[in-house]
Every structure is written in structure tokens, then in C-alpha cells.
Scaffold this active site. Sequence first.
Site, PDB file in Angstrom:
ATOM      1  N   TYR A  84     138.798  72.986  14.161  1.00 17.26           N
ATOM      2  CA  TYR A  84     137.798  72.717  13.125  1.00 17.26           C
ATOM      3  C   TYR A  84     136.918  73.951  12.936  1.00 17.26           C
ATOM      4  O   TYR A  84     136.121  74.299  13.810  1.00 17.26           O
ATOM      5  CB  TYR A  84     136.925  71.519  13.489  1.00 17.26           C
ATOM      6  CG  TYR A  84     137.680  70.223  13.723  1.00 17.26           C
ATOM      7  CD1 TYR A  84     138.957  70.020  13.193  1.00 17.26           C
ATOM      8  CD2 TYR A  84     137.115  69.193  14.462  1.00 17.26           C
ATOM      9  CE1 TYR A  84     139.638  68.834  13.409  1.00 17.26           C
ATOM     10  CE2 TYR A  84     137.787  67.997  14.678  1.00 17.26           C
ATOM     11  CZ  TYR A  84     139.048  67.829  14.152  1.00 17.26           C
ATOM     12  OH  TYR A  84     139.721  66.649  14.375  1.00 17.26           O
ATOM     13  N   ARG A 135     139.308  58.801   4.822  1.00 21.37           N
ATOM     14  CA  ARG A 135     138.725  60.076   4.385  1.00 21.37           C
ATOM     15  C   ARG A 135     137.748  59.891   3.214  1.00 21.37           C
ATOM     16  O   ARG A 135     137.634  60.737   2.330  1.00 21.37           O
ATOM     17  CB  ARG A 135     139.825  61.076   4.020  1.00 21.37           C
ATOM     18  CG  ARG A 135     140.788  61.317   5.179  1.00 21.37           C
ATOM     19  CD  ARG A 135     141.774  62.421   4.898  1.00 21.37           C
ATOM     20  NE  ARG A 135     142.771  62.507   5.960  1.00 21.37           N
ATOM     21  CZ  ARG A 135     142.600  63.112   7.130  1.00 21.37           C
ATOM     22  NH1 ARG A 135     141.451  63.694   7.393  1.00 21.37           N
ATOM     23  NH2 ARG A 135     143.560  63.150   8.041  1.00 21.37           N
ATOM     24  N   GLY A 136     137.054  58.771   3.233  1.00 24.63           N
ATOM     25  CA  GLY A 136     136.047  58.489   2.206  1.00 24.63           C
ATOM     26  C   GLY A 136     136.555  57.661   1.052  1.00 24.63           C
ATOM     27  O   GLY A 136     135.768  57.063   0.310  1.00 24.63           O
TER      28      GLY A 136
END
Length: 340
Positions: free
Chosen positions: A64, A215-216
Site C-alpha cells: 500500500y 469497495r464502496g
Amino acid sequence: MSKQSTEKISKVALGTGGPQVGVQGLGCMGMSEFYGETDEAQARDALDAALEAGVTLFDTADVYGRGANEEFLAPFVAAHRDEITLATKFAIVRSDDPHYRGIRNDRAYIREAVEASLRRLGVDVIDLYYMHRRDPEVPLAESVGAMAELVAEGKVKHLGLSEVTGAELREAHAVHPIAALQSEWSVFSRDVENTAVPAAAELGVAFVPYSPLGRGFLTGAFTNATKELSSNDFRQFMPRFTGENAERNAALLDPIHKVASAHGASLGQIALAWVHQQAEVHGLTVVPIPGTRKRSRVLENTAASRIRLSEEELALLEPIASQVVGPRYADMTFTSAGRE
């Protein structure tokens, strides 16, 4: 509309012999990249809000931000080391090509990766160390054996795997106890129920669902990634969220809307409540790690752990996953589903 509460979430054991953690964790990936522009001050406030709400499992990975997310977390970890369970991962290798992803599971790389993560995080020991993706070319005995050495040396406390099949989980667990299995699991994505979830339940391994909010997408935050999200948002490359697929999948949210309205809750809270209730359905510990960069979303998400769906509501949501169009990733090779 959403429910919020200042009440702390409950705790569970993260697998047989694992640490006690809040029943919901926090995925920190989006605080550094992948989901458009970030606001560091806002993200740090979200970390504080999570801890205040009883969240103790904080999840990152060396990939990340190419290490930036671990470095970002270091001050928070230092300030609250005894209060949190710190999880990070190795295995995904990046290059100067922003779209390149390689996988390394060999012993030499694992030892190199853990030292780099310890340094970036500013800690002497990692509480939960995951193999982020599986390279089928490297024997699991080699990879898990190398991870077990890290436990013996005191650099890692507990081991985890991500996106492995049930057979792979059993094989790994025979080498060294696995505390947690992290894979995508949501009302939209249920392929893990084929073999991974039953194996985890059988072995006493906790399941840590990532992307429990799709993911939203399951929150209704967007309906078409190409039209609505920024150019540096990686959801633009995910088949479910673009073009005709996105339009068809957005229509599948209707039952979630119905249940949310009955509870006075948000779509995301119902999606999270569904994931939490899978613990009872499948007989294992489930600790989802929704990601957010906002205090308000942290409070909304943790409140979802206290919502209980009726049998009728669960039945209403049951058919959704089978109707979703488009795979989880454009390349499913490195997922458990790609090897089953």
C-alpha cells in the site's frame, strides 16, 4: 440515513489462540492510495475515532503506497502500541509500471519483507503477518515454514493468509497454526464460501473479510466508476464497477435499500451487518475490515456490528451475489477463486 453510537464494539478471539480484537477492524489501504486523493489529517482522525469505538485490529500491507501506508501508521502505532493488534502483509511486488503486480512467496523474500515492514512501522514485532497472495509455484511448506521461523524469532506473533483455497488453508495450517484468513467477502462476493470458509470454520481460523462494502459500491457512494471517480482511483479498472456491468449491479442494491429503510440504517450498515451475521451462519469468527478515511464513516461502520437482520431479511439478500456481473478483479489468477 445511518445509525451511530458511542458504545464500544464487542471483542472476539482472532482464531484459536489468537489475540482478542474488536469484532470489526479498520482497513487502512485507502489512507495512502488507490481511492483518489487523501487527506492525512482526516485519516489520522479516523484512526483515533476507530480506537475510541473499540476497533483494535488495524490492517495495512507493504504494497500500500509502496511502504507509505506502513510509515503513515507508525506514529499512531507508537502512541497506542499496547492497545492495538497490528496486521501487515507481504507477497505483492510492484515496479515503476503502476499496473504491474508480481507475487513472491520464497523464503529469502519473506525475510527481506518482514525486516522492511518492521522498520517502516517502527516496531519490534508484528502481531499478525499475512501472506498477501499465493504463488502456486512456491510450495506452501516453504512459505509458511519461513513465516513460522519469524514467529520463533519473535518478529511475528501470529500468522495469516489471504486469498487461499480451503485445501491450501489446511495444508498451511498443518505446517504452523494460522490465526486468520483474509479474503474478499460481502453480499456481492461469496466465492469464498465454496471451500475457504468451511475450512476456516473446521480449523478454528478467524475470517477477516476485506472489501465488505464492495469497495464502496454497496454503500451507494457511486454507481459507475468511469463516470464518477477520479483518474487515480483503481476501481476504474475493476469490471464490476464500469460500463453495463455497473448499471446492472447497481440495480441489485434494491433489496439492501429495503432492509436499510426498515432498520433506519444506511446501505453500508446493512451490508456490514450481513457480513457480521455470517459468523453465526457458518460457525466461525468473522472480523470485517471496512476501509474509510473519515471519522463519521468509522462510527457508522462500527454501529453496524449491533444491527441484527431477521431470517426474512437474510433471505431477501441471499440471491444478490449470484446475480452480480463481472469478476472481482480483471485478473482473477491470484485469488482463491482463480485456483478452485
